[in-house]
Design an enzyme around this catalytic site. Structure first.
Site, PDB file in Angstrom:
ATOM      1  N   SER A 149       0.829  -1.200   0.000  1.00  0.00           N
ATOM      2  CA  SER A 149       0.000   0.000   0.000  1.00  0.00           C
ATOM      3  C   SER A 149       0.865   1.253   0.000  1.00  0.00           C
ATOM      4  CB  SER A 149      -0.962  -0.038   1.183  1.00  0.00           C
ATOM      5  OG  SER A 149      -1.927   0.996   1.086  1.00  0.00           O
ATOM      6  N   ASP A 302      -2.310   6.190  -4.118  1.00  0.00           N
ATOM      7  CA  ASP A 302      -1.113   5.571  -3.548  1.00  0.00           C
ATOM      8  C   ASP A 302      -0.620   4.462  -4.484  1.00  0.00           C
ATOM      9  OD1 ASP A 302      -3.076   3.677  -3.061  1.00  0.00           O
ATOM     10  OD2 ASP A 302      -2.374   3.203  -1.045  1.00  0.00           O
ATOM     11  N   ASP A 306      -5.549   2.126  -4.008  1.00  0.00           N
ATOM     12  CA  ASP A 306      -6.762   1.915  -3.215  1.00  0.00           C
ATOM     13  C   ASP A 306      -7.059   3.136  -2.338  1.00  0.00           C
ATOM     14  OD1 ASP A 306      -4.741   1.516  -1.333  1.00  0.00           O
ATOM     15  OD2 ASP A 306      -5.598  -0.319  -0.504  1.00  0.00           O
TER      16      ASP A 306
END
Length: 579
Positions: A149, A302, A306
């Site tokens: 992430s 990012d 998401d």
């Protein structure tokens, strides 16, 4: 000197069936004499949690590498075989732009195929939400995405999904953990893949996903009138570049500028310290381009697309960044009022919110007579609600969380920054069509429903001692809950580990229904202030969330009331000793 237990693990590693490059890295680390570094690499095995793996890349037991990834994948294979004994099993795999992500994706594909499982593999990087969509679209029983992430470049990770397209939840998560922990040796992992079972996919899913996104538009006729809305977009060297520009074009936006310095996918993230749209430095290049081109809106995603970041102009024409609570609240406000005005609310629709996200979302939903289901932090819990309510014939409109995540519609079961970018741009177009701005929408929302402001403090506690410190902080808060916060008495303490609400005045305990045990504490005061404490599930951090509220009687008071609320949050942080 290394502790005997650490030395024993190193000796076993060097004698084990690991590749020569990994062993050479460990020997070099030992030769360097950094006891802390070598201890951190071996003091534990990288923990496979309820959502998968995340850790610093490198050789060692407590590192993200082909062996820790391999054990996780083999454990999932074993559980899939138990869960679907009489049917062919399919999985989908995607990866982001991080270092080693393509290689990790191929390692996972090889292990799945070596276990006789059919694999649908994106040949190039793709957003995490598209992986969630692909699982349902292709009829897979499971899926995985290689991503960490928004973490710094040293990290990578591995998220697992179930057949509904959501991340694994009970009972599957615990059962998979059991299977992963049962892998006692790298020799138990089947690395020799079967190429015949691996199919590369790209356009097979891209086009249906983009068509689905286009169907989420609420007011396409307005976008058509405002097609020249000035948008600046940055993928921050991540996967957003693959689909966000195309999705915005499908919606009808024709004036999208991309931050070219951040457009190329690159796991080194060369233009930022951290590729996180929650942090202003990561957004600075986009803000600079917006100023130079007199744009109307800044959007960012990012590395795995998401999470969404957004920048707007304030009343003084200065560029400011929305936080995750503001973005989520604005989108909820827009979608609910649009559905109401279009006569689409039948009484069987609902939204979702998480317990650490702004209560403004719950309050708006109540005012518009739309049920709002509260969940623990993480979109896997929102996906769980969607799965359960779907059986009852109910329709999910949207859901959000403070950490820059939002989801619209039922076809994806994880936060989707591609869709969020499109809907934020549409809302900006709707406001522009009325001669107004997103700042005007924000003020109007606060004036109607009350001004809530949120803050967040993250304390990083690295290494073996850090984990203990975080546990000690949570133990202290449980043993000695604050009796007053920001000058207002604490009336209720919520403990999601035991799923209990404690009335501090009477000592009465009430059961909180519908939550799995989770290490979260919340303190609610008489004046509506809420403070939450929660160890991060993916990083060595403990997070404190603050929410304060006030009336906003007129737009003219916006800056003044906002400053008062900021000062109140700062005071609470100081009195809790968290500076």
């Amino acid at each position: 000197m290394l502790a005997p237990a650490i030395q024993a693990k190193i000796d076993a590693y060097l004698a084990g069936s690991y590749d020569d490059v990994s062993k050479a890295e460990i020997r070099q680390l030992v030769a360097g004499g950094d006891a802390d570094a070598i201890t951190d690499a071996f003091y534990r095995t990288l923990e496979f949690g309820t959502g998968g793996l995340r850790g610093i890349m490198g050789a060692g037991l407590n590192r993200m590498n082909r062996y820790t990834l391999g054990a996780a994948t083999q454990g999932l294979c074993n559980y899939l075989r138990q869960s679907f004994p009489d049917e062919p099993i399919r999985v989908a795999i995607a990866h982001d732009s991080r270092l080693n992500s393509p290689e990790f994706a191929r390692v996972a594909a090889g292990i799945f195929s070596a276990n006789g499982i059919e694999v649908f593999l994106f040949s190039a990087l793709r957003p995490t939400p598209e992986l969630s969509f692909a699982i349902r679209h292709l009829g897979c029983q499971s899926g995985a995405v290689i991503t960490a992430s928004h973490n710094p470049k040293e990290y990578n990770g591995y998220k697992m999904y179930w057949q509904d397209g959501g991340q694994v939840t009970p009972p599957h998560d615990k059962a998979i953990i059991t299977e992963v922990n049962a892998i006692q040796s790298v020799d138990d992992i089947k690395f020799a893949g079967n190429p015949a079972l691996i199919h590369e996919i790209d356009a097979l899913v891209d086009e249906p996903y983009l068509q689905m996104l286009q169907g989420l538009s609420v007011k396409p006729e307005v976008v058509d009138r405002q097609r020249d809305l000035g948008i600046v977009f940055t993928p921050i060297h991540g996967t957003g570049i693959t689909l966000v520009p195309s999705a915005l074009k499908r919606f009808g936006f024709q004036n999208v500028r991309i931050v070219q310095e951040q457009a190329t996918p690159d796991g080194n993230f060369p233009t930022v310290v951290s590729p996180n749209p929650e942090e202003k430095p990561a957004m600075q290049m986009a803000l600079d381009l917006a100023k130079a081109t007199d744009a109307d809106l800044v959007l960012a995603t990012d590395p795995d697309a998401d999470r969404v970041g957004a920048g707007i102009k304030n009343a003084q024409g200065e560029w400011v960044l929305l936080n995750g609570n503001q973005t989520a609240a604005l989108l909820v406000y827009y979608l609910l009022t649009s559905w109401r005005d279009a006569g689409r609310l039948t009484g069987r629709e609902y939204i979702c919110n998480t317990i650490v996200t702004t209560d403004l979302i719950n309050e708006m939903a109540a005012a518009l007579h739309v049920p709002c289901h509260l969940t623990l932090t993480g979109f896997k819990y929102i996906a769980q609600v969607i799965r359960e309510r779907e059986k009852l014939g109910e329709t999910f409109i949207c859901g959000g969380e403070e950490s820059y995540g939002f989801l619209i519609g039922q076809e994806v079961r994880d936060k989707d920054a591609v869709a969020a970018c499109c809907l934020i741009a549409e809302l900006a177009a709707v406001m522009r069509d009325q001669g107004k701005t997103l700042q005007d929408a924000l003020v109007a929302m606060y004036t109607e429903f009350g001004y809530r402001k949120e803050g967040l403090i993250s304390l990083t506690k690295k290494g073996p001692r850090g984990a203990d410190e975080i546990k000690e902080m949570m133990r202290d808060l449980r043993a000695n809950p604050p009796r007053q916060i920001g000058g207002s008495p604490v009336v209720t303490a919520l403990d999601y580990t035991t799923s209990e609400a404690l009335d501090l005045a009477t000592g009465t305990r009430t059961k909180l229904e519908g939550y799995d045990p989770s290490d979260v504490l919340q303190f609610l005061t008489a004046d509506g202030t809420k403070v939450s404490a929660r160890p991060s599930g993916t990083e060595p951090k403990i997070k404190f969330y603050f929410s304060v509220r006030s009336e906003l009687k007129s737009a003219a008071d916006y800056d003044k009331v906002g400053a008062e609320l900021d000062a109140k949050i700062a005071g609470i942080i100081g009195e809790m000793g968290l500076k």
